[in-house]
Design an enzyme around this catalytic site. Sequence first.
Site, PDB file in Angstrom:
ATOM      1  N   HIS A 165       0.812  -1.220   0.000  1.00 28.54           N
ATOM      2  CA  HIS A 165       0.000   0.000   0.000  1.00 28.54           C
ATOM      3  C   HIS A 165       0.844   1.269   0.000  1.00 28.54           C
ATOM      4  O   HIS A 165       0.343   2.352  -0.297  1.00 28.54           O
ATOM      5  CB  HIS A 165      -0.998  -0.002   1.170  1.00 28.54           C
ATOM      6  CG  HIS A 165      -0.407   0.263   2.511  1.00 28.54           C
ATOM      7  ND1 HIS A 165      -0.097  -0.726   3.413  1.00 28.54           N
ATOM      8  CD2 HIS A 165      -0.081   1.427   3.134  1.00 28.54           C
ATOM      9  CE1 HIS A 165       0.375  -0.199   4.519  1.00 28.54           C
ATOM     10  NE2 HIS A 165       0.406   1.109   4.378  1.00 28.54           N
ATOM     11  N   ASP A 195       0.380  -7.638   1.552  1.00 30.15           N
ATOM     12  CA  ASP A 195       0.721  -6.217   1.634  1.00 30.15           C
ATOM     13  C   ASP A 195       2.232  -6.003   1.648  1.00 30.15           C
ATOM     14  O   ASP A 195       2.754  -5.191   2.415  1.00 30.15           O
ATOM     15  CB  ASP A 195       0.082  -5.573   2.870  1.00 30.15           C
ATOM     16  CG  ASP A 195       0.131  -4.043   2.821  1.00 30.15           C
ATOM     17  OD1 ASP A 195       0.204  -3.505   1.705  1.00 30.15           O
ATOM     18  OD2 ASP A 195       0.115  -3.407   3.894  1.00 30.15           O
ATOM     19  N   SER A 279       4.567   2.563   7.909  1.00 31.20           N
ATOM     20  CA  SER A 279       4.290   1.371   7.106  1.00 31.20           C
ATOM     21  C   SER A 279       5.503   0.987   6.266  1.00 31.20           C
ATOM     22  O   SER A 279       6.079   1.813   5.555  1.00 31.20           O
ATOM     23  CB  SER A 279       3.104   1.632   6.175  1.00 31.20           C
ATOM     24  OG  SER A 279       1.921   1.823   6.902  1.00 31.20           O
TER      25      SER A 279
END
Length: 435
Positions: A165, A195, A279
Amino acid sequence: MHTDNQEEKIPKNPNEPHKPEPKKNHKPWIPAIVGGLIGASLVGTVGAVVDHNDDDSVSQEQVEKIVQERVQEEADKHKDGNKQQASLDVSTDVTETTAKTQDAVVSVANLANKKSTIDLFGFVQPDQKSSDGNSSEDDYETASEGSGVVYKKDGQYAYIVTNNHVIDGSDALEVLLNNGDQVKAELVGTDVWTDLAVLRIPASAVDTVAEFGDSDSLKVGEQAIAIGSPLGSEFASTVTQGIISGLNRNVPVDLDGDKTMDWQVNAIQTDAAINPGNSGGALLNSAGQVIGINSMKISSGQVEGMGFAIPSNDVKTIIDQLEAKGHVERPQLGVAMANLNQIPIEQQDEVLKAPDNLENGVVVVDIDSDSPAAKSDLKVNDIITSFNGHEVTDNVSLRKALYDANPNERVNVEVYRNGKKQTVTIQLEPQSENP
């Protein structure tokens, strides 16, 4: 201070060591100065000075000056010593752990073509490239930022793992190293389900490579350290500390934004602060090894300190495939599906003819042509309750059972059709890329 005609009377302590009588030519105010200005730890040094200056020719002012200078010297020594001790105290295991890996954690910029336009039909049209067919750096702007971890140097390339993402929808990618250097990055491969994504940059730009640890050996309560770029590269290399709060957490995620859970990510739970921009960054153990890739957190006014990282052992399995093929090879089934509990009771009874005691399962809504499902005896309106020996309660459990199978495996699927239970055999096939 005592005058010459005053006599100081000090009670003797029988436990004190014997002290020699002072010489008669000592001035009686000197012991008072020593006692008033210094503590026990300084007595030895100042006493030696006084002993060396017991000549009657030394004036009171000179002695006072010497004593004060020595006292100040001792105070400065202790002050410096305390500073040194404080420096040693703050050099904890966290700073040492961080130092091993910090230079391997980078910021990842997702760049968008700022000259793209929208045509009359609502489609995005990228700007025309320059005469040499390439876009310049001025053609892009930062759409979003995340973090990444340099985990490998091999030949001319260094490889970086980050979240899917973080790089999703990018027109170009750029990496900001811990030393401040900006480097263009190339996308190697992505996997939407875990992911994860792999980038590569020139190996010459990298000095430090992170080491993976064994996430299967983690214990709840042990130290966890997160490194990343919360809120973007302005706060690059931010370090937060916490513990491992939980293991093998199945965290439901919505991958397509339809507010329906599509997948469950197996994750490590930690209370180390993880914020937007973290992230793709590293979750470290006390040895400085990467034991997880930070991926998500629960954002709510009622929740505090619930962040999640993809376990390093899962990461290693995925990135090996991304390096080799650019995607993870998984089996495909070829069906559109809906959860049984989302179907109105009336349709369950009249159309599906589901048994009254059947509460969970997956309904086959449509079948793709030329898919493994189309080549089998599976039918629309079949209710799948078991796949390859795994219980199926909803679309997430079916997808996990499917992806646990070998891409070329022959599997048995239990279904209810017109109220009767039967078994369908399906020959799976590998999917060519991410769905």
